[in-house]
Design a protein around this motif. Structure first.
Motif, PDB file in Angstrom:
ATOM      1  N   HIS A 295       0.814  -1.222   0.000  1.00  0.00           N
ATOM      2  CA  HIS A 295       0.000   0.000   0.000  1.00  0.00           C
ATOM      3  C   HIS A 295       0.849   1.274   0.000  1.00  0.00           C
ATOM      4  CE1 HIS A 295      -3.809  -2.022   0.166  1.00  0.00           C
ATOM      5  NE2 HIS A 295      -3.440  -2.735   1.213  1.00  0.00           N
ATOM      6  N   ILE A 296       2.014   1.247   0.643  1.00  0.00           N
ATOM      7  CA  ILE A 296       2.870   2.443   0.611  1.00  0.00           C
ATOM      8  C   ILE A 296       3.378   2.687  -0.809  1.00  0.00           C
ATOM      9  CG2 ILE A 296       4.978   3.528   1.472  1.00  0.00           C
ATOM     10  CD1 ILE A 296       4.634   2.072   4.075  1.00  0.00           C
ATOM     11  N   THR A 297       3.701   1.611  -1.521  1.00  0.00           N
ATOM     12  CA  THR A 297       4.150   1.755  -2.910  1.00  0.00           C
ATOM     13  C   THR A 297       3.106   2.473  -3.753  1.00  0.00           C
ATOM     14  OG1 THR A 297       5.548  -0.229  -2.812  1.00  0.00           O
ATOM     15  CG2 THR A 297       4.831   0.487  -4.996  1.00  0.00           C
ATOM     16  N   LYS A 298       1.860   2.141  -3.560  1.00  0.00           N
ATOM     17  CA  LYS A 298       0.780   2.784  -4.322  1.00  0.00           C
ATOM     18  C   LYS A 298       0.710   4.281  -4.039  1.00  0.00           C
ATOM     19  CE  LYS A 298      -2.350  -1.127  -5.024  1.00  0.00           C
ATOM     20  NZ  LYS A 298      -3.735  -1.611  -4.843  1.00  0.00           N
ATOM     21  N   VAL A 299       0.956   4.671  -2.802  1.00  0.00           N
ATOM     22  CA  VAL A 299       0.953   6.094  -2.448  1.00  0.00           C
ATOM     23  C   VAL A 299       2.110   6.815  -3.137  1.00  0.00           C
ATOM     24  CG1 VAL A 299       1.234   7.742  -0.546  1.00  0.00           C
ATOM     25  CG2 VAL A 299      -0.232   5.738  -0.251  1.00  0.00           C
ATOM     26  N   ILE A 300       3.283   6.215  -3.124  1.00  0.00           N
ATOM     27  CA  ILE A 300       4.447   6.814  -3.788  1.00  0.00           C
ATOM     28  C   ILE A 300       4.182   6.974  -5.283  1.00  0.00           C
ATOM     29  CG2 ILE A 300       6.894   6.458  -4.366  1.00  0.00           C
ATOM     30  CD1 ILE A 300       7.093   4.956  -1.624  1.00  0.00           C
ATOM     31  N   GLN A 301       3.574   5.962  -5.884  1.00  0.00           N
ATOM     32  CA  GLN A 301       3.253   6.015  -7.321  1.00  0.00           C
ATOM     33  C   GLN A 301       2.201   7.079  -7.618  1.00  0.00           C
ATOM     34  OE1 GLN A 301       2.031   1.950  -7.883  1.00  0.00           O
ATOM     35  NE2 GLN A 301       4.032   1.308  -8.643  1.00  0.00           N
ATOM     36  N   LYS A 302       1.261   7.223  -6.717  1.00  0.00           N
ATOM     37  CA  LYS A 302       0.177   8.182  -6.911  1.00  0.00           C
ATOM     38  C   LYS A 302       0.701   9.595  -7.129  1.00  0.00           C
ATOM     39  CE  LYS A 302      -3.833  10.036  -4.362  1.00  0.00           C
ATOM     40  NZ  LYS A 302      -4.654   9.897  -3.118  1.00  0.00           N
ATOM     41  N   TYR A 303       1.832   9.904  -6.498  1.00  0.00           N
ATOM     42  CA  TYR A 303       2.398  11.255  -6.588  1.00  0.00           C
ATOM     43  C   TYR A 303       3.580  11.324  -7.558  1.00  0.00           C
ATOM     44  CZ  TYR A 303      -0.648  12.174  -2.631  1.00  0.00           C
ATOM     45  OH  TYR A 303      -1.762  12.306  -1.824  1.00  0.00           O
ATOM     46  N   GLY A 304       3.643  10.371  -8.484  1.00  0.00           N
ATOM     47  CA  GLY A 304       4.641  10.440  -9.551  1.00  0.00           C
ATOM     48  C   GLY A 304       5.940   9.705  -9.308  1.00  0.00           C
ATOM     49  N   GLY A 305       6.052   9.035  -8.170  1.00  0.00           N
ATOM     50  CA  GLY A 305       7.278   8.319  -7.856  1.00  0.00           C
ATOM     51  C   GLY A 305       7.196   6.861  -8.248  1.00  0.00           C
ATOM     52  N   SER A 306       8.184   6.083  -7.819  1.00  0.00           N
ATOM     53  CA  SER A 306       8.219   4.670  -8.162  1.00  0.00           C
ATOM     54  C   SER A 306       9.057   3.904  -7.153  1.00  0.00           C
ATOM     55  CB  SER A 306       8.798   4.491  -9.572  1.00  0.00           C
ATOM     56  OG  SER A 306       8.627   3.168 -10.023  1.00  0.00           O
ATOM     57  N   VAL A 307       8.758   2.591  -7.045  1.00  0.00           N
ATOM     58  CA  VAL A 307       9.542   1.679  -6.212  1.00  0.00           C
ATOM     59  C   VAL A 307       9.999   0.554  -7.124  1.00  0.00           C
ATOM     60  CG1 VAL A 307       9.568   0.141  -4.213  1.00  0.00           C
ATOM     61  CG2 VAL A 307       8.187   2.236  -4.150  1.00  0.00           C
ATOM     62  N   LEU A 308      11.305   0.475  -7.362  1.00  0.00           N
ATOM     63  CA  LEU A 308      11.854  -0.498  -8.311  1.00  0.00           C
ATOM     64  C   LEU A 308      12.777  -1.483  -7.604  1.00  0.00           C
ATOM     65  CD1 LEU A 308      12.695   1.899 -11.296  1.00  0.00           C
ATOM     66  CD2 LEU A 308      10.598   0.573 -10.914  1.00  0.00           C
ATOM     67  N   VAL A 309      12.618  -2.767  -7.949  1.00  0.00           N
ATOM     68  CA  VAL A 309      13.418  -3.818  -7.326  1.00  0.00           C
ATOM     69  C   VAL A 309      14.483  -4.323  -8.304  1.00  0.00           C
ATOM     70  CG1 VAL A 309      11.452  -4.463  -5.896  1.00  0.00           C
ATOM     71  CG2 VAL A 309      11.865  -5.702  -8.024  1.00  0.00           C
ATOM     72  N   ARG A 310      15.324  -5.224  -7.803  1.00  0.00           N
ATOM     73  CA  ARG A 310      16.502  -5.674  -8.561  1.00  0.00           C
ATOM     74  C   ARG A 310      17.309  -4.458  -9.032  1.00  0.00           C
ATOM     75  NH1 ARG A 310      12.411  -8.857 -10.288  1.00  0.00           N
ATOM     76  NH2 ARG A 310      12.236  -7.856 -12.335  1.00  0.00           N
ATOM     77  N   ALA A 311      17.480  -3.530  -8.073  1.00  0.00           N
ATOM     78  CA  ALA A 311      18.163  -2.253  -8.356  1.00  0.00           C
ATOM     79  C   ALA A 311      19.249  -2.004  -7.310  1.00  0.00           C
ATOM     80  CB  ALA A 311      17.145  -1.113  -8.365  1.00  0.00           C
ATOM     81  N   PRO A 312      20.306  -2.823  -7.315  1.00  0.00           N
ATOM     82  CA  PRO A 312      21.365  -2.639  -6.308  1.00  0.00           C
ATOM     83  C   PRO A 312      22.170  -1.371  -6.546  1.00  0.00           C
ATOM     84  CG  PRO A 312      22.018  -4.295  -7.917  1.00  0.00           C
ATOM     85  CD  PRO A 312      20.588  -3.943  -8.227  1.00  0.00           C
ATOM     86  N   VAL A 313      22.147  -0.477  -5.575  1.00  0.00           N
ATOM     87  CA  VAL A 313      22.931   0.756  -5.669  1.00  0.00           C
ATOM     88  C   VAL A 313      24.394   0.417  -5.415  1.00  0.00           C
ATOM     89  CG1 VAL A 313      23.361   3.011  -4.620  1.00  0.00           C
ATOM     90  CG2 VAL A 313      21.007   2.246  -5.032  1.00  0.00           C
ATOM     91  N   SER A 314      25.255   0.805  -6.341  1.00  0.00           N
ATOM     92  CA  SER A 314      26.678   0.487  -6.220  1.00  0.00           C
ATOM     93  C   SER A 314      27.502   1.659  -5.695  1.00  0.00           C
ATOM     94  CB  SER A 314      27.234   0.032  -7.572  1.00  0.00           C
ATOM     95  OG  SER A 314      26.933   0.974  -8.593  1.00  0.00           O
ATOM     96  N   ARG A 315      26.996   2.867  -5.850  1.00  0.00           N
ATOM     97  CA  ARG A 315      27.757   4.032  -5.407  1.00  0.00           C
ATOM     98  C   ARG A 315      26.840   5.235  -5.222  1.00  0.00           C
ATOM     99  NH1 ARG A 315      31.886   3.512  -3.150  1.00  0.00           N
ATOM    100  NH2 ARG A 315      33.227   2.688  -4.784  1.00  0.00           N
ATOM    101  N   ILE A 316      27.116   6.013  -4.176  1.00  0.00           N
ATOM    102  CA  ILE A 316      26.502   7.330  -4.016  1.00  0.00           C
ATOM    103  C   ILE A 316      27.449   8.324  -4.670  1.00  0.00           C
ATOM    104  CG2 ILE A 316      25.835   9.133  -2.368  1.00  0.00           C
ATOM    105  CD1 ILE A 316      25.134   6.857  -0.398  1.00  0.00           C
ATOM    106  N   LEU A 317      26.931   9.108  -5.590  1.00  0.00           N
ATOM    107  CA  LEU A 317      27.758  10.059  -6.338  1.00  0.00           C
ATOM    108  C   LEU A 317      27.937  11.352  -5.544  1.00  0.00           C
ATOM    109  CD1 LEU A 317      26.074   9.514  -9.828  1.00  0.00           C
ATOM    110  CD2 LEU A 317      28.246   8.547  -9.022  1.00  0.00           C
TER     111      LEU A 317
END
Length: 613
Positions: A295-317
Motif C-alpha cells: 500500500h505504501i508503494t501505491k501512495v508513492i506512485q500516486k504522486y509520480g514516484g516509483s519503487v523499483l526492485v533488482r536495483a542494487p545501488v553500487s555508489r553514491i555520487l
C-alpha cells in the motif's frame, strides 16, 4: 543569567514553531485517509506492485529524491515526501519491495521475515495515525489476544511460565498479581515507563533542532529542567533492574525483548519503551506483513514516484564540493547513473558510509566521527517451518513465546556469544517463537490447511564468516550441516512446547547472517541494524546521531536513527522526512490525532443525546 538564557530559548522555540506551522503546506491531512478496499488476493496483481523490476525506462523524470532501500524507514520517508509534493524513486536490491516487511512463499507457506507483531495501533494512536497517512488508510490490522506474549524461563521441572497482558491497567496489574512480593518494584517500573513514553518526543526533538542548540540545552543542564527523560536514556538496564528488585525472573520480564545486547550494556529506557509499545494492544497486519509495502508503494506512485526492485545501488555520487547528487545502479555489466538533489539511505550507517560512499569521502573526519558513535549489531538467525495442518490441529497460539534457559540474561548471553563456532549450535540460550498463520485471520483463506512458524535467535556473524565468499544456495554441504545444527536445536526446543509440530513438518529452511546479508543487505547479518548498546542512547549521542550527514544532500533513515523494530524504523523515516522537508511532520500527526479524538467525542455525545430522547 539563566532566566535570560531560558527566555531566549523560549523565544527561539516560539518563533520556530510559528514558522514551522504556517510557512509550509502539510503533507498529512485527515481527508487523505479513505476506507480500506478489499484485500488483494491475486498474487499476479500484487507482484505488479511489489516486484517492479528496474530498467532505465522506469526511472521517473525530474526526481526530487532517491531512497536506497525499501524497508519501512525508507518507504515512510518516501511516502511522506511524496505527499508533500515530491517525486521520489525508491531503489531495492532484492527482487521484492519491503525490506524486513516483505514476505516470501515456499511450498505454499508464507513467512514474514522481520515483522512479527507491533503495537500502538489502537484507535487514534500515534503510530496508527502515521500508518494511515502513509498508506492513506488502506491497512487493516488483526488485534491479537490480550495475552500477547508468553515468557518461559528455565526448562523441565524448573520451568516458569509468565503471561504478559496488554491493557492500560491490566499489564501492570497482572505483573503485580504474578509477583506479589515485588508490587513496589512493578509500580516503580511502570512509573518510569510512563515518564519515558510521555516524554520520548523530547529526544526526537534533539534530532530536529540545530545540533548546536541541542548540545547547548544538554550540556547547560537546561534540558534536564524540562524532563528527566534526558538522564533516563543513559541508565543501565541491569543496574536499574537490581535497584528495583532482586527477583531475577522479574529482571528478565523488564528486559525480555532481546536484540543482541545484554541488559548490562543496554538502555533501561529503551527496554521499558519496548514493553510500553504493546500496552494498548498487539497487532498483526491483516493479509500479512507485505500489505505494508504493497500500500505504501501505491501512495508513492500516486504522486509520480516509483519503487523499483533488482536495483542494487553500487555508489553514491559525490561532486568535487562534497555534495551528493545521485547514485549508480548496477544493471548487468552497466552502472546506470540516476541524479537527484536529495539522496536518502535506508540501508544502515555502515553500508552507507563504508560501502556506498567514494573512498576519498569515507576517510573524512566527519564520516569517521559518525561511525565511531556506532558499532555493528549482533546477527540474527531465523528458522522457517511449514506444517500441513491447521492451527487447531497443531495446538499453536497467536501469542509469541520468548524462551530463556536462565534468568541471568547477562551471564547467559556473555557465555553464549563467547563460545567457539563448534560449541554454539547446541547451546542456544534464548529464542522467540511466533506463528504468523495463527496471527492473521486471513491466513486460512489465502493458504488453507497450512500453518507456519518462525523462530528467531541471535548469533555471532563470525561463526558463519568462513562461507562469506560463497554464493547463496551454493555454499556447500558443510555450511548446510552447520546451520541446521542451529536449526535442529531450535526446532527441538519448540517441540517441547508444541509437541504436535514434529509429525506435521513438511518444509524447513534456515536463514543465517549470510542469508540476511544477501536478501536484506544487513551489515554482518544484523536485521536490527547497528548495535543498541547503552552508549548510543545517551542524550548527547542521540542529539549527534541525526538524519543529516557530513555529506551535503545525503540523509539517513531507518533503525539507525532512533531504535530498532518496525516502529523504530518508521519513526526513523518520519524524522528523515522532517529533516529533508525542513518541517516537523509530527506536528501534523498530533493535530490529526487531536481532530480524530474530538470527532469521536462529538459522535459519542451525539449518540448519548439521541438515547436520552
Amino acid at each position: 543569567m539563566w532566566l535570560l538564557i531560558l527566555l531566549v530559548c523560549v523565544l527561539v522555540w516560539a518563533g520556530g514553531t510559528y514558522w514551522y506551522l504556517f510557512s509550509k503546506p502539510s503533507p498529512f491531512t485527515v481527508e487523505s485517509v479513505r476506507p480500506p478496499g478489499p484485500l488483494e488476493l491475486d498474487q499476479r496483481k500484487r507482484d505488479k506492485v511489489l516486484k517492479q523490476g528496474f530498467t532505465k525506462e522506469k526511472i521517473p523524470k525530474n526526481l526530487d529524491a532517491v531512497v536506497i532501500g525499501s524497508g519501512i524507514g525508507g518507504m515512510a520517508a518516501a511516502a511522506t515526501m511524496a505527499k508533500a509534493g515530491k517525486r521520489v524513486l525508491v531503489l531495492e536490491q532484492h527482487d521484492v519491495a519491503g525490506g524486513c516487511c516483505h514476505t516470501f512463499t515456499e511450498k505454499g507457506f508464507e513467512f514474514d521475515v522481520g515483522l512479527h507483531y507491533f503495537g500502538q495501533l489502537h484507535e487514534n494512536g500515534l503510530l496508527k495515525v502515521a500508518m494511515d497517512q502513509i498508506t492513506e488508510g488502506q491497512m487493516e490490522y488483526v488485534e491479537l489476544p490480550q495475552h500477547f506474549d508468553s515468557i518461559v524461563i528455565g526448562d523441565s521441572e524448573k520451568r516458569r511460565d509468565y503471561a504478559i497482558l496488554s491493557g492500560k491497567t491490566e499489564m501492570e496489574q497482572n505483573l503485580k498479581k504474578i509477583f506479589p512480593d515485588d508490587v513496589k518494584a512493578v509500580e516503580e517500573f511502570f512509573k518510569i515507563m510512563k515518564v519515558t513514553a510521555r516524554k520520548i518526543h523530547y529526544l526526537a526533538i534533539l534530532k530536529l533542532i540545530p545540533q548546536w542548540l541541542a548540545l547547548f540545552l544538554l550540556k547547560s543542564g537546561i534540558a534536564d529542567l524540562f524532563s528527566s527523560v534526558f538522564s533516563l536514556s543513559g541508565m543501565n538496564a541491569t543496574e536499574m533492574n537490581k535497584k528495583l528488585t532482586s527477583n531475577k525472573d522479574l529482571h528478565v520480564i523488564f528486559s525480555y525483548f532481546f536484540y543482541g545486547v545484554p541488559p548490562k550494556d543496554s538502555s533501561f529506557m529503551i527496554n521499558a519503551l519496548m514493553l510500553h509499545h504493546f500496552k494498548r494492544g498487539a497487532y498483526y497486519p491483516k493479509g500479512g506483513a507485505s500489505e505494508i509495502p504493497f500500500h505504501i508503494t501505491k501512495v508513492i506512485q500516486k504522486y509520480g514516484g516509483s519503487v523499483l526492485v533488482r536495483a542494487p545501488v553500487s555508489r553514491i555520487l559525490v561532486d568535487k564540493n562534497g555534495a551528493a547528487y545521485g547514485v549508480t545502479v548496477k544493471k548487468g555489466d552497466e552502472h546506470v547513473e540516476i541524479r537527484a538533489p536529495v539522496i536518502i539511505s535506508n540501508c544502515g550507517i555502515f553500508n552507507t558510509f563504508q560501502k556506498l560512499l567514494p573512498p576519498e569521502i569515507q576517510g573524512k573526519p566527519g564520516i569517521q566521527s559518525r561511525l565511531d558513535m556506532m558499532r555493528p549489531g549482533k546477527a540474527s538467525f531465523l528458522l522457517f517451518s511449514g506444517f500441513d495442518a491447521t492451527q487447531e490441529e497443531l495446538d499453536i497460539v497467536p501469542n509469541s513465546i520468548w524462551l530463556f534457559k536462565s534468568n541471568d540474561m547477562d551471564a547467559m548471553m556473555d557465555e553464549f556469544f563467547g563460545m567457539s563456532k563448534d560449541e554454539a549450535p547446541e547451546n542456544i540460550p534464548m529464542m522467540l517463537i511466533t506463528f504468523p498463520s495463527a496471527k492473521d485471520s486471513t491466513s486460512q483463506i489465502r493458504h488453507p490447511g497450512k500453518s507456519c512458524m518462525t523462530i528467531l535467535t541471535m548469533v555471532n556473524y563470525e561463526w558463519f564468516e568462513d562461507w562469506k565468499d560463497t554464493r547463496v544456495r551454493k555454499r556447500g554441504d558443510d555450511y548446510h550441516s552447520y546451520k541446521m545444527r542451529f536449526g535442529n536445536c531450535l526446532f527441538e526446543w519448540a517441540c517441547k512446547h508444541f509437541p504436535k509440530l514434529r509429525d506435521k513438518l513438511v518444509y524447513q529452511e534456515a536463514a543465517t547472517p549470510l542469508t540476511n546479508m544477501h536478501y536484506l543487505s544487513c551489515n554482518r547479518g544484523a536485521i536490527y541494524s547497528a548495535d543498541h548498546n547503552l552508549d548510543r542512547f545517551y542524550a548527547e549521542a542521540m542529539a549527534r546521531n541525526r538524519c543529516d550527514t557530513p555529506v551535503k544532500n545525503l540523509y539517513l533513515s531507518g533503525q539507525d536513527i532512533f531504535s530498532c523494530g518496525i516502529a523504530g524504523a518508521l519513526h526513523g523515516g518520519l524524522l528523515c522526512a522532517s529533516t529533508v522537508l525542513n518541517y516537523p511532520v509530527y506536528i501534523d500527526l498530533l493535530f490529526i490525532k487531536k481532530k480524530l479524538k474530538w470527532k469521536k467525542a462529538k459522535e459519542a455525545a451525539k449518540l448519548a443525546k439521541q438515547k436520552q430522547h
